[in-house]
Design an enzyme around this catalytic site. Structure first.
Site, PDB file in Angstrom:
ATOM      1  N   VAL A  76      33.808  56.148  61.676  1.00 43.17           N
ATOM      2  CA  VAL A  76      33.330  57.334  60.971  1.00 43.17           C
ATOM      3  C   VAL A  76      31.893  57.580  61.418  1.00 43.17           C
ATOM      4  O   VAL A  76      31.075  56.656  61.451  1.00 43.17           O
ATOM      5  CB  VAL A  76      33.373  57.125  59.437  1.00 43.17           C
ATOM      6  CG1 VAL A  76      32.776  58.325  58.714  1.00 43.17           C
ATOM      7  CG2 VAL A  76      34.787  56.873  58.962  1.00 43.17           C
TER       8      VAL A  76
ATOM      9  N   GLY B 166      30.683  49.681  64.900  1.00 47.33           N
ATOM     10  CA  GLY B 166      30.510  48.921  63.671  1.00 47.33           C
ATOM     11  C   GLY B 166      30.643  49.742  62.405  1.00 47.33           C
ATOM     12  O   GLY B 166      30.567  49.218  61.301  1.00 47.33           O
ATOM     13  N   HIS B 167      30.868  51.045  62.553  1.00 44.84           N
ATOM     14  CA  HIS B 167      30.935  51.939  61.371  1.00 44.84           C
ATOM     15  C   HIS B 167      32.202  52.769  61.424  1.00 44.84           C
ATOM     16  O   HIS B 167      32.145  53.946  61.789  1.00 44.84           O
ATOM     17  CB  HIS B 167      29.714  52.849  61.348  1.00 44.84           C
ATOM     18  CG  HIS B 167      29.479  53.537  60.050  1.00 44.84           C
ATOM     19  ND1 HIS B 167      29.967  54.784  59.758  1.00 44.84           N
ATOM     20  CD2 HIS B 167      28.786  53.157  58.959  1.00 44.84           C
ATOM     21  CE1 HIS B 167      29.567  55.148  58.553  1.00 44.84           C
ATOM     22  NE2 HIS B 167      28.851  54.171  58.057  1.00 44.84           N
ATOM     23  N   PHE B 168      33.305  52.344  61.185  1.00 40.59           N
ATOM     24  CA  PHE B 168      33.774  51.061  60.707  1.00 40.59           C
ATOM     25  C   PHE B 168      34.812  50.561  61.695  1.00 40.59           C
ATOM     26  O   PHE B 168      35.594  51.376  62.190  1.00 40.59           O
ATOM     27  CB  PHE B 168      34.411  51.208  59.332  1.00 40.59           C
ATOM     28  CG  PHE B 168      33.433  51.690  58.276  1.00 40.59           C
ATOM     29  CD1 PHE B 168      32.581  50.788  57.651  1.00 40.59           C
ATOM     30  CD2 PHE B 168      33.345  53.030  57.926  1.00 40.59           C
ATOM     31  CE1 PHE B 168      31.691  51.213  56.674  1.00 40.59           C
ATOM     32  CE2 PHE B 168      32.458  53.460  56.954  1.00 40.59           C
ATOM     33  CZ  PHE B 168      31.624  52.555  56.332  1.00 40.59           C
TER      34      PHE B 168
END
Length: 144
Positions: free
Chosen positions: A54, A47-49
Site C-alpha cells: 500500500v 515493507g508497507h506491507f
C-alpha cells in the site's frame, strides 16, 4: 501548460526516490494538476506491507505537497528555494492507493500571505481511472 518530469526537476529540489510527480498537466497562477503513477518497485512498498503493498499515507501527502510546491516555486523569484511544510490541516485518507495506480493530484492556492511567505493550498489526490478521491489536505507551505 504541460511540464515533463525533467521540467519538474528544474523547479523542485526533490529527486527520486522521493520525487512523486511524473508530469504537470495544467498550471495557472493559483491552480495546478499533476500526475503520478505508483511504481510497483518503489522501495517503501517492500515493507508497507509485505504481500499486500500500500502506498503510505505520508507519501500521498508528500505527493500533494509537491503538487502545491509547483505553484510555490514556479515563479522565477522562488526558483532554487526549498519548499517547507509549515502545517497540515484536515488530512483525510479515503481510498487505498496500490502499486500501479495512476494518480491525479490537484492543488489550489487559497491564501497567499506576504510578507510572511506562507501560502495555503487545498490539495486532493484522485485515482485517475475511477475518479475516486483517495486523499485530501489543506497544506501550509513556505519557500525558504
Amino acid at each position: 501548460m504541460y511540464l515533463s518530469r525533467n521540467d519538474i526537476m528544474s523547479i523542485l529540489p526533490q529527486r527520486p526516490p522521493i520525487l512523486l510527480l511524473d508530469e504537470v498537466t495544467h498550471l495557472t497562477k493559483d491552480t495546478v494538476e499533476a500526475g503520478y503513477t505508483v511504481p510497483p518497485d518503489l522501495p517503501v512498498l517492500a515493507g508497507h506491507f509485505p504481500g499486500t503493498p500500500v502506498f503510505p499515507g505520508v507519501y500521498a501527502v508528500e505527493s500533494m505537497a509537491q503538487t502545491a510546491d509547483i505553484l510555490l516555486l514556479y515563479p522565477q523569484a522562488n526558483r532554487g528555494k526549498q519548499p517547507l511544510f509549515v502545517g497540515m490541516d484536515h488530512v483525510r485518507f479515503r481510498r487505498r492507493i496500490e502499486p500501479g495506480n495512476h494518480l491525479r493530484l490537484t492543488a489550489e492556492r487559497t491564501r497567499h500571505a506576504e510578507p510572511a511567505g506562507i501560502d495555503t493550498f487545498r490539495t486532493c489526490c484522485y485515482d485517475r481511472e475511477s475518479g475516486a478521491l483517495c486523499a485530501s489536505a489543506v497544506l501550509l507551505l513556505s519557500p525558504r
